[in-house]
Design a protein around this motif. Structure first.
Motif, short mmCIF file in Angstrom:
data_model
loop_
_atom_site.label_atom_id
_atom_site.label_comp_id
_atom_site.label_asym_id
_atom_site.label_seq_id
_atom_site.Cartn_x
_atom_site.Cartn_y
_atom_site.Cartn_z
N VAL A 180 0.81 -1.15 -0.11
CA VAL A 180 0.18 0.04 0.23
C VAL A 180 0.95 1.29 0.08
O VAL A 180 0.36 2.12 -0.76
N ALA A 181 2.05 1.21 0.63
CA ALA A 181 2.95 2.44 0.61
C ALA A 181 3.27 2.57 -0.78
O ALA A 181 3.64 3.85 -1.26
N GLY A 182 3.58 1.47 -1.64
CA GLY A 182 3.83 1.91 -2.93
C GLY A 182 2.90 2.49 -3.61
O GLY A 182 3.14 3.41 -4.60
N LEU A 183 1.70 2.17 -3.53
CA LEU A 183 0.54 2.88 -3.98
C LEU A 183 0.37 4.19 -3.73
O LEU A 183 0.09 5.21 -4.56
N VAL A 184 0.81 4.53 -2.53
CA VAL A 184 0.75 6.08 -2.28
C VAL A 184 1.83 6.76 -3.14
O VAL A 184 1.65 7.82 -3.42
N GLY A 185 2.87 6.18 -3.15
CA GLY A 185 3.81 6.74 -4.00
C GLY A 185 3.16 7.02 -5.66
O GLY A 185 3.62 8.13 -6.09
N SER A 186 2.38 6.09 -6.05
CA SER A 186 1.85 6.36 -7.35
C SER A 186 0.78 7.35 -7.16
O SER A 186 0.49 8.22 -8.30
N GLY A 191 -6.57 15.83 -6.60
CA GLY A 191 -7.13 15.09 -5.54
C GLY A 191 -6.19 13.88 -4.96
O GLY A 191 -6.22 13.56 -3.76
N ALA A 192 -5.91 13.15 -5.75
CA ALA A 192 -4.89 12.12 -5.50
C ALA A 192 -3.60 12.35 -4.91
O ALA A 192 -3.25 11.66 -3.64
N VAL A 193 -2.95 13.39 -5.53
CA VAL A 193 -1.83 13.89 -5.10
C VAL A 193 -1.96 14.67 -3.45
O VAL A 193 -1.33 14.04 -2.65
N SER A 194 -2.92 15.14 -3.21
CA SER A 194 -3.41 15.64 -1.85
C SER A 194 -3.56 14.64 -0.96
O SER A 194 -3.05 14.53 0.33
N ALA A 195 -4.22 13.59 -1.38
CA ALA A 195 -4.56 12.43 -0.66
C ALA A 195 -3.10 11.67 -0.08
O ALA A 195 -2.92 11.32 1.14
N GLY A 196 -2.31 11.37 -0.99
CA GLY A 196 -1.05 10.84 -0.69
C GLY A 196 -0.14 11.66 0.30
O GLY A 196 0.43 11.33 0.91
N ALA A 197 -0.27 13.23 -0.09
CA ALA A 197 0.63 14.02 0.63
C ALA A 197 0.04 14.00 2.21
O ALA A 197 0.82 14.04 2.95
N ALA A 245 -3.05 1.50 4.55
CA ALA A 245 -3.80 0.21 4.76
C ALA A 245 -5.31 0.83 5.40
O ALA A 245 -6.22 -0.16 4.90
N ALA A 246 -5.60 1.52 6.36
CA ALA A 246 -6.69 1.97 6.95
C ALA A 246 -7.23 2.78 5.74
O ALA A 246 -8.63 2.81 5.60
N ARG A 247 -6.72 3.44 4.84
CA ARG A 247 -7.57 4.15 3.78
C ARG A 247 -7.33 3.49 2.37
O ARG A 247 -7.14 4.28 1.39
N GLU A 248 -7.26 2.07 2.43
CA GLU A 248 -6.82 1.54 1.08
C GLU A 248 -8.07 1.67 0.01
O GLU A 248 -7.59 1.96 -1.24
#
Length: 171
Positions: free
Chosen positions: A17-23, A31-37, A71-74
Protein backbone atom coordinates in the motif's frame (compact mmCIF):
# COMPACT_ATOMS: atom_id res chain seq x y z
CA UNK A 1 11.80 19.22 -4.26
CA UNK A 2 8.11 18.34 -4.49
CA UNK A 3 5.71 15.51 -3.61
CA UNK A 4 6.42 13.61 -6.82
CA UNK A 5 10.01 13.07 -5.58
CA UNK A 6 8.62 11.53 -2.39
CA UNK A 7 6.29 9.43 -4.54
CA UNK A 8 9.17 8.21 -6.70
CA UNK A 9 11.08 7.14 -3.59
CA UNK A 10 8.06 5.23 -2.28
CA UNK A 11 7.36 3.55 -5.61
CA UNK A 12 10.97 2.41 -5.94
CA UNK A 13 11.53 1.29 -2.36
CA UNK A 14 8.19 0.11 -1.03
CA UNK A 15 5.85 -2.69 -1.91
CA UNK A 16 2.20 -2.90 -0.94
CA UNK A 17 0.00 0.00 0.00
CA UNK A 18 2.89 2.42 0.67
CA UNK A 19 4.02 1.88 -2.93
CA UNK A 20 0.50 2.77 -4.06
CA UNK A 21 0.74 6.00 -2.08
CA UNK A 22 3.86 6.72 -4.15
CA UNK A 23 1.75 6.24 -7.29
CA UNK A 24 -0.72 8.80 -5.99
CA UNK A 25 2.04 11.33 -5.41
CA UNK A 26 3.51 10.93 -8.89
CA UNK A 27 0.14 11.28 -10.64
CA UNK A 28 -1.36 14.43 -12.08
CA UNK A 29 -4.76 14.36 -10.33
CA UNK A 30 -4.82 17.03 -7.64
CA UNK A 31 -7.11 15.08 -5.34
CA UNK A 32 -4.91 11.98 -5.55
CA UNK A 33 -1.72 13.93 -4.85
CA UNK A 34 -3.41 15.67 -1.93
CA UNK A 35 -4.55 12.35 -0.46
CA UNK A 36 -1.06 10.88 -0.80
CA UNK A 37 0.58 13.98 0.67
CA UNK A 38 -1.87 13.88 3.56
CA UNK A 39 -0.96 10.29 4.38
CA UNK A 40 2.78 10.98 4.16
CA UNK A 41 2.41 14.11 6.29
CA UNK A 42 0.49 12.16 8.89
CA UNK A 43 3.17 9.45 8.96
CA UNK A 44 6.16 11.80 9.05
CA UNK A 45 4.73 14.70 11.04
CA UNK A 46 5.60 17.31 8.40
CA UNK A 47 3.94 18.86 5.36
CA UNK A 48 7.27 19.80 3.78
CA UNK A 49 8.18 17.33 1.00
CA UNK A 50 11.93 17.70 1.69
CA UNK A 51 11.57 16.89 5.38
CA UNK A 52 9.07 14.10 4.67
CA UNK A 53 11.45 12.41 2.24
CA UNK A 54 14.35 12.73 4.68
CA UNK A 55 12.22 11.22 7.44
CA UNK A 56 11.04 8.35 5.24
CA UNK A 57 14.63 7.60 4.19
CA UNK A 58 16.06 7.69 7.70
CA UNK A 59 13.28 6.46 9.97
CA UNK A 60 11.93 2.94 9.30
CA UNK A 61 9.13 3.60 11.82
CA UNK A 62 7.80 6.37 9.56
CA UNK A 63 7.48 3.85 6.74
CA UNK A 64 5.64 1.45 9.04
CA UNK A 65 3.27 4.26 10.10
CA UNK A 66 2.69 5.16 6.45
CA UNK A 67 1.92 1.53 5.64
CA UNK A 68 -0.60 1.40 8.52
CA UNK A 69 -2.24 4.69 7.51
CA UNK A 70 -2.43 3.68 3.86
CA UNK A 71 -3.86 0.25 4.75
CA UNK A 72 -6.56 1.94 6.83
CA UNK A 73 -7.38 4.19 3.87
CA UNK A 74 -6.88 1.53 1.18
CA UNK A 75 -10.32 2.03 -0.39
CA UNK A 76 -9.60 5.74 -0.79
CA UNK A 77 -6.17 5.00 -2.27
CA UNK A 78 -7.68 2.58 -4.77
CA UNK A 79 -10.42 5.04 -5.73
CA UNK A 80 -7.82 7.75 -6.40
CA UNK A 81 -5.65 5.36 -8.42
CA UNK A 82 -8.67 4.41 -10.51
CA UNK A 83 -9.35 8.07 -11.26
CA UNK A 84 -5.71 8.62 -12.24
CA UNK A 85 -5.76 5.62 -14.56
CA UNK A 86 -9.11 6.67 -16.07
CA UNK A 87 -7.79 10.15 -16.84
CA UNK A 88 -4.61 8.75 -18.40
CA UNK A 89 -6.68 6.41 -20.58
CA UNK A 90 -8.97 9.23 -21.68
CA UNK A 91 -5.93 11.34 -22.56
CA UNK A 92 -4.43 8.55 -24.67
CA UNK A 93 -7.75 7.93 -26.40
CA UNK A 94 -8.16 11.65 -27.19
CA UNK A 95 -4.60 11.82 -28.50
CA UNK A 96 -5.13 8.80 -30.74
CA UNK A 97 -8.46 10.14 -32.00
CA UNK A 98 -6.92 13.53 -32.78
CA UNK A 99 -4.04 11.89 -34.66
CA UNK A 100 -6.43 9.79 -36.72
CA UNK A 101 -8.62 12.83 -37.47
CA UNK A 102 -5.58 14.81 -38.62
CA UNK A 103 -4.53 11.97 -40.92
CA UNK A 104 -8.06 11.66 -42.34
CA UNK A 105 -8.24 15.42 -42.93
CA UNK A 106 -4.97 15.30 -44.86
CA UNK A 107 -6.10 12.31 -46.91
CA UNK A 108 -9.41 13.99 -47.77
CA UNK A 109 -7.91 17.43 -48.53
CA UNK A 110 -8.40 19.12 -51.88
CA UNK A 111 -5.62 19.73 -54.36
CA UNK A 112 -2.00 18.82 -53.86
CA UNK A 113 -2.17 18.80 -50.06
CA UNK A 114 -3.43 15.21 -50.03
CA UNK A 115 -0.24 14.05 -51.80
CA UNK A 116 2.29 15.66 -49.45
CA UNK A 117 2.53 12.87 -46.83
CA UNK A 118 2.62 9.98 -49.29
CA UNK A 119 5.18 11.82 -51.43
CA UNK A 120 7.44 12.52 -48.46
CA UNK A 121 7.17 8.91 -47.31
CA UNK A 122 7.95 7.55 -50.79
CA UNK A 123 10.93 9.85 -51.31
CA UNK A 124 12.26 9.01 -47.87
CA UNK A 125 11.88 5.29 -48.60
CA UNK A 126 13.84 5.64 -51.85
CA UNK A 127 16.53 7.64 -50.06
CA UNK A 128 16.78 4.96 -47.35
CA UNK A 129 17.04 2.15 -49.90
CA UNK A 130 19.63 4.04 -51.90
CA UNK A 131 21.64 4.88 -48.76
CA UNK A 132 21.46 1.30 -47.49
CA UNK A 133 22.50 -0.29 -50.78
CA UNK A 134 25.09 2.15 -52.09
CA UNK A 135 26.97 3.10 -48.93
CA UNK A 136 29.94 0.98 -47.86
CA UNK A 137 29.09 1.10 -44.15
CA UNK A 138 25.63 2.61 -43.66
CA UNK A 139 25.05 4.22 -40.31
CA UNK A 140 22.01 2.66 -38.63
CA UNK A 141 20.92 5.99 -37.16
CA UNK A 142 20.86 7.70 -40.55
CA UNK A 143 19.15 4.73 -42.18
CA UNK A 144 16.47 4.68 -39.49
CA UNK A 145 15.98 8.45 -39.96
CA UNK A 146 15.32 7.86 -43.67
CA UNK A 147 12.90 5.02 -42.95
CA UNK A 148 10.95 6.76 -40.17
CA UNK A 149 8.55 8.57 -42.52
CA UNK A 150 7.60 5.55 -44.65
CA UNK A 151 7.15 3.32 -41.59
CA UNK A 152 5.06 5.99 -39.91
CA UNK A 153 2.95 6.46 -43.01
CA UNK A 154 2.47 2.69 -43.21
CA UNK A 155 0.99 2.70 -39.70
CA UNK A 156 3.93 1.47 -37.67
CA UNK A 157 3.79 4.54 -35.43
CA UNK A 158 1.41 2.61 -33.16
CA UNK A 159 4.02 -0.11 -32.60
CA UNK A 160 6.52 2.53 -31.52
CA UNK A 161 4.02 4.06 -29.10
CA UNK A 162 3.38 0.68 -27.50
CA UNK A 163 7.12 0.08 -27.08
CA UNK A 164 7.66 3.51 -25.54
CA UNK A 165 4.72 3.00 -23.14
CA UNK A 166 6.02 -0.45 -22.17
CA UNK A 167 9.50 0.99 -21.58
CA UNK A 168 8.11 3.83 -19.45
CA UNK A 169 6.02 1.48 -17.34
CA UNK A 170 9.14 -0.58 -16.50
CA UNK A 171 10.89 2.48 -15.03
Amino acid sequence: MNWSDVGSFLKQNQKGVAGLVGSLLTGNVVGAVSAGASMVAQATGTTDPDQALATLQSDPNALVRLEEIAAAREAEVNRHLESVMALELQDKQRSHSETQQTIRNGDNAEGGVKYVRPSHATLSLFAGIYYGLFTDTPDLLILSAFLTLPFTYAGLREIGKRNVLAFQSKK
